[in-house]
Design an enzyme around this catalytic site. Structure first.
Site, PDB file in Angstrom:
ATOM      1  N   THR A   1      33.527  15.132  41.816  1.00 47.12           N
ATOM      2  CA  THR A   1      32.897  16.028  42.779  1.00 47.12           C
ATOM      3  C   THR A   1      33.582  17.386  42.761  1.00 47.12           C
ATOM      4  OG1 THR A   1      32.370  14.131  44.142  1.00 47.12           O
ATOM      5  CG2 THR A   1      32.324  16.275  45.252  1.00 47.12           C
TER       6      THR A   1
ATOM      7  N   GLY B   1      45.977  24.021  34.860  1.00 47.60           N
ATOM      8  CA  GLY B   1      46.362  24.338  33.482  1.00 47.60           C
ATOM      9  C   GLY B   1      46.628  23.095  32.647  1.00 47.60           C
TER      10      GLY B   1
ATOM     11  N   HIS C   1      46.694  29.015  40.556  1.00 48.54           N
ATOM     12  CA  HIS C   1      47.880  29.255  41.398  1.00 48.54           C
ATOM     13  C   HIS C   1      48.863  30.241  40.785  1.00 48.54           C
ATOM     14  CE1 HIS C   1      51.137  26.654  39.557  1.00 48.54           C
ATOM     15  NE2 HIS C   1      50.097  26.079  38.998  1.00 48.54           N
TER      16      HIS C   1
ATOM     17  N   CYS D   1      58.388  23.291  35.593  1.00 50.34           N
ATOM     18  CA  CYS D   1      57.997  22.007  34.999  1.00 50.34           C
ATOM     19  C   CYS D   1      59.146  21.294  34.318  1.00 50.34           C
ATOM     20  CB  CYS D   1      56.861  22.207  34.011  1.00 50.34           C
ATOM     21  SG  CYS D   1      55.415  22.826  34.844  1.00 50.34           S
TER      22      CYS D   1
END
Ligand code: PLP
Length: 381
Positions: free
Chosen positions: A239, A73, A203, A326
């Site tokens: 990648t 995100g 998640h 957070c």
């Protein structure tokens, strides 16, 4: 650690679904080829990524080529906001967001303020719903981007995205939404919402950590954010994380299949939790009782430090949260609750309980009983 954990922090993250994990497994040790190589060995991972892209496109009703895999995100929000701002800086320098966004959006906007951009932070009401009138009046001929979250991560408030989409559409302003808390939990259709860009993170809907998507509507001019190789059609080097991409694809498909039934179940559990918790003296709900994410409850226990309560619950094996993961560890009161008009003291007395797949009625009952006991003890002291 043998104690059974009662997990009530699904807003912070979710466990990986077993079926999702099973689909991911072959891409670690068997089909580990580089999806961007030309050898036959890269075919299987390439096809798996294609399948996942198709699943995401179907889930949010967009075209496959509008789906870009990112690291989560935070990267999706950074890409959308900085990418758009720098691509459009010749035509304007004004961005509109809200006061209750996640730090991934707020701090990106603050950074852009240091680079010559002007940002308007739209206020919200006491339920955490954005002031649409204020937003409309804030638009100027210099406005290049509006970025408003779909569902808030602390109080679960659902913002009027469709209406904002209409306003932006009419004025030809690019509209981005951070849908990290919404995807997999409520139906999201980018055509109905009229969004040009949308961020998601696996998640939060029973997929793995470290993988997300930025939806970019065809024709939206956005600078690249990660500069590197030609992966993601030259838009994002690095990648491909095949196993994680496969997991995200399976997780979004599975969550969307069960959305209706799971919402009914979660709302019933949340309502039970609320009706019991709100019986505790000097306890109020933050945000609207009904109009919020089905698995979210945010409660103010007046006069009690939420950090103390959190630790006491933790000792009983109950995992909830204060603010969002957070901002955990920050001594500041939640910017979301303050924007909703709570005093600093009440904001610091508030906790988020977020429910999910494994939450049961027994867990709700045990948590309420434990809360009552702890609060009685604290208040008696
Ligand atoms: N936006 C919102 C609304 C969130 O809740 C979160 C994570 O909690 C993020 C962005 C960041 O997502 P990620 O952890 O995948 O970087």
């Amino acid at each position: 650690m043998n104690q059974k954990i009662i997990y009530m922090d699904y807003g912070a993250t979710t466990p990986v679904d077993k079926e999702v994990f099973m689909e991911m497994q072959p891409y670690f040790c068997n089909f580990y080829g580089n999806a961007s190589s030309v050898s036959t060995f890269s075919l299987e991972p390439k096809m798996a990524i294609d399948k996942a892209r198709g699943r995401v496109a179907k889930a949010i009703n967009c075209k496959r080529e509008e789906v870009f895999f990112t690291s989560g995100g935070t990267e999706s929000d950074n890409w959308a906001i900085k990418g758009l701002a720098f691509a459009k800086m010749q035509s304007g320098n004004h961005i509109i967001t809200s006061e209750i966004e996640h730090p991934a959006v707020l701090n990106t906007c603050r950074y852009l303020e240091t680079q010559g951009f002007k940002v308007t932070y739209v206020p919200v009401d006491k339920s955490g719903i954005l002031d649409l009138d204020y937003l409309t009046k804030s638009i100027t001929e210099k406005t290049i981007l509006v970025t408003i979250m779909l569902a808030n991560n602390e109080v679960g408030s659902l913002e009027p995205i469709e209406k904002i989409g209409e306003i932006c559409n009419k004025k030809n302003i690019v509209f981005h939404t951070d849908a990290v808390q919404a995807i997999g939990h409520i139906n999201v259709d980018v055509q109905n919402l009229k969004v040009d860009m949308l961020s998601m993170s696996a998640h939060k809907f029973y997929g793995p950590k470290g993988i997300g998507v930025l939806y970019i509507k065809n024709g939206t001019k956005v600078d690249n954010y990660l500069h590197g190789g030609e992966q993601e059609r030259g838009r994002r080097g690095s990648t491909e994380n095949t196993a994680a991409i496969v997991g995200l694809g399976k997780a979004i498909e599975k969550s969307n299949l069960n959305i209706k039934d799971e919402n009914i179940r979660l709302k019933r559990l949340r309502d039970r939790f609320l009706s019991e918790v709100l019986k505790i003296e000097r306890t109020t709900i933050n945000g609207d009782r009904e109009d919020r994410l089905p698995g979210n409850a945010n409660i103010c226990f007046h006069g009690i430090e939420a950090e103390t309560l959190l630790m006491a619950l933790d000792l009983q094996g109950i995992c909830a949260s204060v603010g969002s993961a957070c901002s955990a560890g920050s001594l500041e009161p939640s910017h979301v609750l303050m924007a909703m008009g709570l005093s600093e003291e009440d904001a610091k007395s508030s906790m988020r309980f977020s429910f999910g797949k494994v939450t049961s009625e027994e867990e709700i009952n045990f948590t309420v009983k434990t809360l009552k006991k702890i609060i009685d003890n604290i208040r008696n002291v």
